[in-house]
Write a protein that holds these residues in place. Structure first.
Motif, PDB file in Angstrom:
ATOM      1  N   GLY A 120      22.631  53.905  67.978  1.00  0.00           N
ATOM      2  CA  GLY A 120      22.520  54.294  69.383  1.00  0.00           C
ATOM      3  C   GLY A 120      23.871  54.346  70.065  1.00  0.00           C
ATOM      4  O   GLY A 120      24.155  55.263  70.847  1.00  0.00           O
ATOM      5  N   LEU A 123      25.808  57.332  68.537  1.00  0.00           N
ATOM      6  CA  LEU A 123      25.266  58.656  68.855  1.00  0.00           C
ATOM      7  C   LEU A 123      24.897  58.788  70.329  1.00  0.00           C
ATOM      8  O   LEU A 123      24.091  59.645  70.685  1.00  0.00           O
ATOM      9  CB  LEU A 123      24.025  58.935  67.989  1.00  0.00           C
ATOM     10  CG  LEU A 123      24.240  58.929  66.476  1.00  0.00           C
ATOM     11  CD1 LEU A 123      22.910  59.116  65.769  1.00  0.00           C
ATOM     12  CD2 LEU A 123      25.225  60.010  66.061  1.00  0.00           C
ATOM     13  N   GLN A 124      25.459  57.944  71.192  1.00  0.00           N
ATOM     14  CA  GLN A 124      25.068  58.012  72.589  1.00  0.00           C
ATOM     15  C   GLN A 124      25.469  59.340  73.227  1.00  0.00           C
ATOM     16  O   GLN A 124      24.774  59.852  74.105  1.00  0.00           O
ATOM     17  CB  GLN A 124      25.693  56.855  73.361  1.00  0.00           C
ATOM     18  CG  GLN A 124      27.206  56.787  73.303  1.00  0.00           C
ATOM     19  CD  GLN A 124      27.747  55.580  74.066  1.00  0.00           C
ATOM     20  OE1 GLN A 124      27.003  54.934  74.796  1.00  0.00           O
ATOM     21  NE2 GLN A 124      29.011  55.271  73.890  1.00  0.00           N
ATOM     22  N   SER A 126      25.524  62.262  71.607  1.00  0.00           N
ATOM     23  CA  SER A 126      24.537  63.242  71.148  1.00  0.00           C
ATOM     24  C   SER A 126      23.196  63.053  71.849  1.00  0.00           C
ATOM     25  O   SER A 126      22.523  64.033  72.200  1.00  0.00           O
ATOM     26  CB  SER A 126      24.354  63.128  69.628  1.00  0.00           C
ATOM     27  OG  SER A 126      25.575  63.395  68.964  1.00  0.00           O
ATOM     28  N   LEU A 127      22.794  61.779  72.056  1.00  0.00           N
ATOM     29  CA  LEU A 127      21.543  61.523  72.757  1.00  0.00           C
ATOM     30  C   LEU A 127      21.610  62.003  74.205  1.00  0.00           C
ATOM     31  O   LEU A 127      20.632  62.530  74.747  1.00  0.00           O
ATOM     32  CB  LEU A 127      21.218  60.025  72.705  1.00  0.00           C
ATOM     33  CG  LEU A 127      20.915  59.450  71.316  1.00  0.00           C
ATOM     34  CD1 LEU A 127      20.707  57.952  71.394  1.00  0.00           C
ATOM     35  CD2 LEU A 127      19.694  60.131  70.706  1.00  0.00           C
ATOM     36  N   ASN A 129      23.439  64.486  75.246  1.00  0.00           N
ATOM     37  CA  ASN A 129      23.367  65.955  75.200  1.00  0.00           C
ATOM     38  C   ASN A 129      21.936  66.426  74.968  1.00  0.00           C
ATOM     39  O   ASN A 129      21.508  67.435  75.546  1.00  0.00           O
ATOM     40  CB  ASN A 129      24.279  66.490  74.092  1.00  0.00           C
ATOM     41  CG  ASN A 129      25.744  66.274  74.403  1.00  0.00           C
ATOM     42  OD1 ASN A 129      26.137  66.198  75.560  1.00  0.00           O
ATOM     43  ND2 ASN A 129      26.552  66.170  73.378  1.00  0.00           N
ATOM     44  N   PHE A 130      21.198  65.694  74.124  1.00  0.00           N
ATOM     45  CA  PHE A 130      19.800  66.050  73.897  1.00  0.00           C
ATOM     46  C   PHE A 130      18.984  65.887  75.178  1.00  0.00           C
ATOM     47  O   PHE A 130      18.186  66.753  75.544  1.00  0.00           O
ATOM     48  CB  PHE A 130      19.212  65.181  72.782  1.00  0.00           C
ATOM     49  CG  PHE A 130      17.754  65.446  72.512  1.00  0.00           C
ATOM     50  CD1 PHE A 130      17.364  66.538  71.751  1.00  0.00           C
ATOM     51  CD2 PHE A 130      16.778  64.599  73.030  1.00  0.00           C
ATOM     52  CE1 PHE A 130      16.022  66.782  71.509  1.00  0.00           C
ATOM     53  CE2 PHE A 130      15.434  64.841  72.790  1.00  0.00           C
ATOM     54  CZ  PHE A 130      15.064  65.942  72.025  1.00  0.00           C
ATOM     55  N   ALA A 131      19.191  64.760  75.871  1.00  0.00           N
ATOM     56  CA  ALA A 131      18.490  64.543  77.144  1.00  0.00           C
ATOM     57  C   ALA A 131      18.890  65.593  78.173  1.00  0.00           C
ATOM     58  O   ALA A 131      18.057  66.058  78.966  1.00  0.00           O
ATOM     59  CB  ALA A 131      18.791  63.140  77.669  1.00  0.00           C
ATOM     60  N   THR A 164      19.849  72.436  71.025  1.00  0.00           N
ATOM     61  CA  THR A 164      19.472  71.036  71.206  1.00  0.00           C
ATOM     62  C   THR A 164      20.562  70.231  71.900  1.00  0.00           C
ATOM     63  O   THR A 164      20.290  69.436  72.797  1.00  0.00           O
ATOM     64  CB  THR A 164      19.157  70.403  69.839  1.00  0.00           C
ATOM     65  OG1 THR A 164      18.216  71.219  69.148  1.00  0.00           O
ATOM     66  CG2 THR A 164      18.577  69.009  70.015  1.00  0.00           C
ATOM     67  N   PHE A 165      21.802  70.434  71.502  1.00  0.00           N
ATOM     68  CA  PHE A 165      22.894  69.619  72.019  1.00  0.00           C
ATOM     69  C   PHE A 165      23.921  70.414  72.825  1.00  0.00           C
ATOM     70  O   PHE A 165      24.654  69.817  73.617  1.00  0.00           O
ATOM     71  CB  PHE A 165      23.616  68.918  70.854  1.00  0.00           C
ATOM     72  CG  PHE A 165      22.719  68.055  70.011  1.00  0.00           C
ATOM     73  CD1 PHE A 165      22.282  66.828  70.476  1.00  0.00           C
ATOM     74  CD2 PHE A 165      22.295  68.476  68.760  1.00  0.00           C
ATOM     75  CE1 PHE A 165      21.459  66.029  69.711  1.00  0.00           C
ATOM     76  CE2 PHE A 165      21.470  67.683  67.983  1.00  0.00           C
ATOM     77  CZ  PHE A 165      21.045  66.455  68.456  1.00  0.00           C
TER      78      PHE A 165
END
Length: 297
Positions: A120, A123-124, A126-127, A129-131, A164-165
């Protein structure tokens, strides 16, 4: 007699040791061959599974995209779901490949769960960017083929894809820029083409000695002769500001968003040529230097 027996005993021990070593090595190689063959078979099966799985993933993604298009789903939603589906299917495929080598799915999930905090933190970005991509799809501040300006990154261009990102845009000079969805979701976004029409503002300065009424009349005529102007909206010509060295005139009218820049460029050129022909001076910053000479005594 004793001396002759010792070399013979030593020779026999060496021969026995060689026989034992050769037997152990031979048995070890015999046991190793099945393992090597089994590993080779696993590698071949893994390669075949990957090749077949990749074709299946391409087929499923194509089927999903066509199904969404038949339902008239927005193109940005199609692109986002296609990207999410592709990543998810590839994750499942790699889990299946790992099971061929004796690694169970439960073990992988356990490792991911124990390393969840570390992953987490790693990859915060990337997360985020996904959100951000999910927020863009829910709030829809822009769509594909819209011209946007990102205040967070300073980039602007036509949106080509929302994945996605990242969001891919094409700049005016035909460069491709990938902007993280997290930055787009957190910063201000100017959607230039979000509306069908735009107001065109022209500001021009004239000299204080120029004929103000004549300049306003010329601006009014230029705006009314513009064929790309929307007839249902009025033309407004006004004095915007009394500056230090010029009188600022403003001219406003509405055009279609697609005609905005070309109309603006043509109007600026027409204003300059018309003012020159009619003796309306457009001032520019000047500096007068006065030299004083001292007389000798």
């Amino acid at each position: 007699m004793q001396m002759t027996q010792e070399p013979s005993i030593l020779t026999e021990s060496l021969e026995n040791l060689q026989n034992v070593d050769s037997n152990v090595i031979h048995k070890y190689l015999e046991d190793l061959v099945p393992d090597i063959l089994n590993f080779a078979v696993q590698i071949v099966l893994a390669v075949l599974l990957y090749l077949i799985g990749r074709r299946v993933i391409l087929f499923l993604c194509r089927f999903l995209r066509k199904s969404l298009e038949r339902r008239n789903v927005d193109i940005e939603v199609c692109q986002f779901l296609d990207s999410v589906g592709r990543y998810s299917l590839y994750f499942i495929l790699w889990l299946m490949i790992l099971t061929l080598f004796g690694i169970t799915t439960a073990s992988v999930i356990a490792v991911l769960g124990s390393a969840g905090l570390t992953l987490g933190l790693a990859l915060q970005g990337s997360l985020a960017n996904f959100a951000g991509g999910v927020l863009i799809l829910l709030l829809r501040p822009f769509h594909v083929e819209d011209y946007i300006i990102s205040s967070e990154t300073g980039h602007e261009g036509i949106v080509k894809e929302i994945s996605t990102f990242y969001t891919r845009i094409q700049t005016a000079d035909n460069q491709t820029v990938l902007i993280p969805n997290g930055k787009l979701a957190d910063g201000a976004i100017v959607n230039v083409t979000g509306q069908q029409t735009r107001r065109l503002d022209i500001l021009v300065g004239i000299s204080y000695h120029a004929d103000l009424k004549k300049a306003k009349r010329l601006l009014q005529e230029l705006a009314e002769r513009e064929t790309r102007r929307l007839d249902d909206q009025p033309v407004s010509v006004f004095v915007s500001e009394l500056g230090e060295c010029s009188v600022q005139l403003g001219c406003r009218f509405w055009v279609a968003s697609a005609d905005y820049w070309q109309t603006r460029w043509d109007m600026l050129e027409a204003v300059k040529l018309t003012f020159d022909e009619n003796g309306i001076e457009i001032p520019f910053p000047q500096m007068d230097v006065h030299m004083k000479t001292q007389r000798p005594f």
